[in-house]
Design a protein around this motif. Structure first.
Motif, mmCIF file in Angstrom:
data_model
loop_
_atom_site.group_PDB
_atom_site.id
_atom_site.type_symbol
_atom_site.label_atom_id
_atom_site.label_comp_id
_atom_site.label_asym_id
_atom_site.label_seq_id
_atom_site.Cartn_x
_atom_site.Cartn_y
_atom_site.Cartn_z
ATOM 1 N N THR A 92 0.820 -1.216 0.000
ATOM 2 C CA THR A 92 0.000 0.000 0.000
ATOM 3 C C THR A 92 0.853 1.264 0.000
ATOM 4 O OG1 THR A 92 -1.626 -1.208 1.316
ATOM 5 C CG2 THR A 92 -1.910 1.162 1.169
ATOM 6 N N GLY A 93 1.998 1.236 0.697
ATOM 7 C CA GLY A 93 2.814 2.434 0.862
ATOM 8 C C GLY A 93 3.232 3.094 -0.436
ATOM 9 N N PRO A 94 3.848 2.361 -1.394
ATOM 10 C CA PRO A 94 4.237 3.000 -2.651
ATOM 11 C C PRO A 94 3.064 3.588 -3.426
ATOM 12 C CG PRO A 94 5.369 0.905 -2.392
ATOM 13 C CD PRO A 94 4.346 0.983 -1.291
ATOM 14 N N ILE A 95 1.891 2.981 -3.286
ATOM 15 C CA ILE A 95 0.703 3.523 -3.956
ATOM 16 C C ILE A 95 0.261 4.818 -3.283
ATOM 17 C CG2 ILE A 95 -1.714 3.059 -4.537
ATOM 18 C CD1 ILE A 95 -0.971 0.066 -4.595
ATOM 19 N N LEU A 96 0.225 4.822 -1.937
ATOM 20 C CA LEU A 96 -0.152 6.026 -1.210
ATOM 21 C C LEU A 96 0.843 7.157 -1.443
ATOM 22 C CD1 LEU A 96 -1.269 4.532 2.241
ATOM 23 C CD2 LEU A 96 -2.727 5.419 0.415
ATOM 24 N N ALA A 97 2.129 6.817 -1.615
ATOM 25 C CA ALA A 97 3.155 7.848 -1.816
ATOM 26 C C ALA A 97 2.909 8.653 -3.084
ATOM 27 C CB ALA A 97 4.533 7.200 -1.865
ATOM 28 N N ARG A 98 2.177 8.086 -4.024
ATOM 29 C CA ARG A 98 1.895 8.776 -5.283
ATOM 30 C C ARG A 98 0.695 9.711 -5.194
ATOM 31 N NH1 ARG A 98 4.306 7.154 -9.866
ATOM 32 N NH2 ARG A 98 2.587 8.074 -11.026
ATOM 33 N N LEU A 99 -0.090 9.625 -4.118
ATOM 34 C CA LEU A 99 -1.309 10.431 -4.027
ATOM 35 C C LEU A 99 -1.073 11.920 -4.240
ATOM 36 C CD1 LEU A 99 -3.385 8.843 -1.092
ATOM 37 C CD2 LEU A 99 -3.785 8.688 -3.547
ATOM 38 N N PRO A 100 -0.033 12.538 -3.626
ATOM 39 C CA PRO A 100 0.156 13.976 -3.826
ATOM 40 C C PRO A 100 0.432 14.382 -5.265
ATOM 41 C CG PRO A 100 1.364 13.234 -1.890
ATOM 42 C CD PRO A 100 0.897 12.013 -2.613
ATOM 43 N N ASP A 101 0.755 13.420 -6.142
ATOM 44 C CA ASP A 101 1.023 13.739 -7.547
ATOM 45 C C ASP A 101 -0.229 13.715 -8.406
ATOM 46 O OD1 ASP A 101 3.723 13.927 -6.936
ATOM 47 O OD2 ASP A 101 4.111 11.814 -7.389
ATOM 48 N N PHE A 102 -1.325 13.183 -7.884
ATOM 49 C CA PHE A 102 -2.549 13.105 -8.668
ATOM 50 C C PHE A 102 -3.227 14.477 -8.762
ATOM 51 C CE2 PHE A 102 -2.553 8.505 -7.320
ATOM 52 C CZ PHE A 102 -2.318 8.011 -8.593
ATOM 53 N N PRO A 103 -3.814 14.814 -9.921
ATOM 54 C CA PRO A 103 -4.453 16.132 -10.080
ATOM 55 C C PRO A 103 -5.564 16.400 -9.064
ATOM 56 C CG PRO A 103 -4.141 15.078 -12.222
ATOM 57 C CD PRO A 103 -3.783 14.052 -11.185
ATOM 58 N N TRP A 104 -6.370 15.377 -8.747
ATOM 59 C CA TRP A 104 -7.469 15.612 -7.815
ATOM 60 C C TRP A 104 -6.948 15.930 -6.416
ATOM 61 C CZ3 TRP A 104 -7.744 12.579 -3.513
ATOM 62 C CH2 TRP A 104 -7.105 11.348 -3.547
ATOM 63 N N PHE A 105 -5.807 15.327 -6.040
ATOM 64 C CA PHE A 105 -5.225 15.619 -4.729
ATOM 65 C C PHE A 105 -4.668 17.037 -4.719
ATOM 66 C CE2 PHE A 105 -2.418 15.405 -1.106
ATOM 67 C CZ PHE A 105 -3.029 14.493 -0.259
ATOM 68 N N LYS A 106 -4.044 17.470 -5.807
ATOM 69 C CA LYS A 106 -3.532 18.834 -5.897
ATOM 70 C C LYS A 106 -4.674 19.849 -5.829
ATOM 71 C CE LYS A 106 0.570 17.587 -8.600
ATOM 72 N NZ LYS A 106 1.278 17.740 -9.889
ATOM 73 N N ARG A 107 -5.804 19.534 -6.497
ATOM 74 C CA ARG A 107 -6.968 20.443 -6.414
ATOM 75 C C ARG A 107 -7.482 20.525 -4.994
ATOM 76 N NH1 ARG A 107 -8.457 17.909 -11.293
ATOM 77 N NH2 ARG A 107 -9.895 16.535 -10.163
ATOM 78 N N TRP A 108 -7.518 19.378 -4.302
ATOM 79 C CA TRP A 108 -7.987 19.375 -2.906
ATOM 80 C C TRP A 108 -7.080 20.228 -2.031
ATOM 81 C CZ3 TRP A 108 -5.640 17.096 1.528
ATOM 82 C CH2 TRP A 108 -6.448 17.114 2.669
ATOM 83 N N LEU A 109 -5.774 20.150 -2.246
ATOM 84 C CA LEU A 109 -4.838 20.955 -1.474
ATOM 85 C C LEU A 109 -5.012 22.446 -1.764
ATOM 86 C CD1 LEU A 109 -1.507 18.890 -1.676
ATOM 87 C CD2 LEU A 109 -3.028 19.156 0.283
ATOM 88 N N ARG A 110 -5.235 22.788 -3.047
ATOM 89 C CA ARG A 110 -5.451 24.200 -3.388
ATOM 90 C C ARG A 110 -6.720 24.732 -2.740
ATOM 91 N NH1 ARG A 110 -3.490 22.646 -8.621
ATOM 92 N NH2 ARG A 110 -5.651 22.380 -9.332
ATOM 93 N N ASN A 111 -7.778 23.939 -2.798
ATOM 94 C CA ASN A 111 -9.039 24.367 -2.173
ATOM 95 C C ASN A 111 -8.886 24.496 -0.662
ATOM 96 O OD1 ASN A 111 -10.276 24.335 -4.674
ATOM 97 N ND2 ASN A 111 -11.074 22.258 -4.437
ATOM 98 N N ARG A 112 -8.138 23.589 -0.060
ATOM 99 C CA ARG A 112 -7.895 23.642 1.376
ATOM 100 C C ARG A 112 -7.103 24.892 1.759
ATOM 101 N NH1 ARG A 112 -6.752 20.040 5.904
ATOM 102 N NH2 ARG A 112 -4.743 20.547 6.840
ATOM 103 N N ALA A 113 -6.074 25.199 0.926
ATOM 104 C CA ALA A 113 -5.267 26.393 1.196
ATOM 105 C C ALA A 113 -6.090 27.660 1.031
ATOM 106 C CB ALA A 113 -4.055 26.420 0.266
ATOM 107 N N ALA A 114 -6.952 27.679 0.007
ATOM 108 C CA ALA A 114 -7.799 28.854 -0.222
ATOM 109 C C ALA A 114 -8.774 29.052 0.932
ATOM 110 C CB ALA A 114 -8.555 28.707 -1.539
ATOM 111 N N ALA A 115 -9.329 27.948 1.434
ATOM 112 C CA ALA A 115 -10.272 28.053 2.554
ATOM 113 C C ALA A 115 -9.579 28.568 3.811
ATOM 114 C CB ALA A 115 -10.904 26.683 2.823
ATOM 115 N N GLN A 116 -8.296 28.167 4.005
ATOM 116 C CA GLN A 116 -7.562 28.630 5.191
ATOM 117 C C GLN A 116 -7.194 30.104 5.092
ATOM 118 O OE1 GLN A 116 -4.279 25.878 5.326
ATOM 119 N NE2 GLN A 116 -5.427 24.340 6.472
#
Length: 404
Positions: A368-392
């Motif tokens: 599971t670890g190598p698969i989870l390590a790739r999550l921050p590279d996915f576009p949907w994860f990057k969008r979630w981070l941008r939305n989270r930063a904007a909300a903060q």
């Protein structure tokens, strides 16, 4: 006794299969580690076609694989960077131990096991796999990322902690008492300090003794020195991984640069062997009875390890995406966890289900670890981070009293 012809056939066939799996994994954009592990399961004890003749070869190759992964990591950093990172990451190391050892120990007690089994399982869930993580960072091209020194600092602190933990747990399992444990601990501490001093103060002398102009001599010299120091460290009950990492730290300048180029193919070969061997020694038939407990433990400790990395990266000012990359990269457990479980099994006085639980738990986190390590590279994860930063960043609407 198996003849050399059978050994060549088995090793050749398995390495060829690994080449195909590695190419397949990169075509689909995933790390090859899970496929290597599954190949080991298929051809190991209880698998589809057990390969008995080559097991000893893969056992030795697996040890060399971990050593090469760690010396290559060490070559990326200088001694001054190591000392600075260790000082800044000391609080993170304490958090790491509390967040990840206590759940394992508590889980053992919940299962009705004794305190010795709790001590062992706490160590299994505590320490991340330096070998797996080094491979993942290389596969994902993150060795030069700003958060990578934080990951390395946590790993090195864990490895140094294992240099103290392993002698203690060995003494407890053997029933030698406090005196035996104290002597083993003193030897471990002295060895680690000695290697650190030699690596940091006299590393330039080691580099000057190796010529960067002669590739063959440099390859043999660096490889021989690394294996020698790692073997001596292991003989003294200190982590061979720590010794290999410090050899890489001690080398600098052109020697370190050329050594990295020369050792890279060997690292890739023996790292693959390490992951295959882990699967080879795991019997698939032992997994189903302990699958649910191991899965529950893995979910909890993958979350706590992710939180550990996130907090460690936040402490040194890493941005939000780097914090998540740090936490998710630390998820896999591996070589040390298996070593700890092996010590318990060899002692024969610990809960018999511990070995199967540990193997299944490690397998879940390593896949599971190598698969989870790739999550921050996915576009949907990057969008979630941008939305989270904007909300903060968004200012809260002030509440005013409209009544006069």
């Amino acid at each position: 006794m198996h003849d050399s012809t059978t050994l060549l056939v088995e090793v050749g066939a398995l390495l060829l299969l690994l080449g195909v799996l590695g190419r397949l994994s990169r075509r689909v954009g995933l790390s090859p580690i899970p496929l290597y592990l599954l190949a080991g399961l298929a051809f190991g004890h209880g698998g589809l076609l057990p390969l008995a003749a080559s097991e000893e070869f893969f056992a030795v190759g697996a040890e060399i694989g971990v050593i090469l992964l760690l010396v290559m990591l060490g070559l990326e950093y200088s001694a001054n960077e190591l000392v600075g990172n260790l000082r800044s990451a000391a609080p993170a190391g304490l958090i790491d131990g509390l967040f990840n050892a206590l759940p394992g120990a508590g889980f053992a007690l919940l299962l009705g096991w004794d305190w010795v089994a709790a001590l062992v399982l706490g160590g299994i869930t505590w320490v991340s796999s330096s070998g797996v993580i080094a491979k993942v960072l290389g596969d994902l091209g993150r060795l030069g990322n700003r958060e990578t020194p934080v990951i390395l600092s946590v790993l090195v602190i864990e490895d140094l902690a294992m240099a103290l933990y392993l002698p203690l747990v060995t003494a407890v399992l053997a029933g030698t008492g406090l005196l035996g444990g104290g002597i083993a601990l003193a030897v471990a501490v002295g060895t680690v300090l000695l290697v650190l001093v030699l690596a940091i103060r006299y590393g330039h002398l080691i580099s000057s003794a190796l010529s960067a102009k002669d590739p063959e001599a440099l390859l043999l010299g660096v490889l021989g020195l690394t294996l020698l120091i790692a073997g001596l460290a292991a003989k003294l009950q200190v982590s061979a991984a720590v010794g290999a990492f410090l050899v890489g730290i001690a080398l600098s300048g052109p020697v370190a640069h050329h050594a990295t180029e020369l050792l890279s193919p060997l690292r890739d070969l023996f790292a693959a062997v390490f992951f295959v061997f882990f699967g080879l020694v795991t019997d698939p038939r032992d997994i189903p009875p302990v699958l649910l407990p191991a899965l529950a433990l893995a979910v909890v400790t993958m979350a706590t390890k992710t939180l550990t990395g996130y907090l460690a990266a936040r402490r040194v000012g890493i941005a939000e995406p780097g914090r998540w990359r740090t936490g998710l990269a630390l998820v896999p457990r591996g070589e040390f966890s298996i070593v700890i479980a092996g010590l318990a099994v060899a002692a024969g006085s610990v809960e018999p289900r511990l070995a199967a639980l540990a193997a299944t738990y490690v397998l879940i986190t390593v896949v599971t670890g190598p698969i989870l390590a790739r999550l921050p590279d996915f576009p949907w994860f990057k969008r979630w981070l941008r939305n989270r930063a904007a909300a903060q960043r968004r200012e809260p609407t002030p509440v005013t009293d409209s009544l006069h």
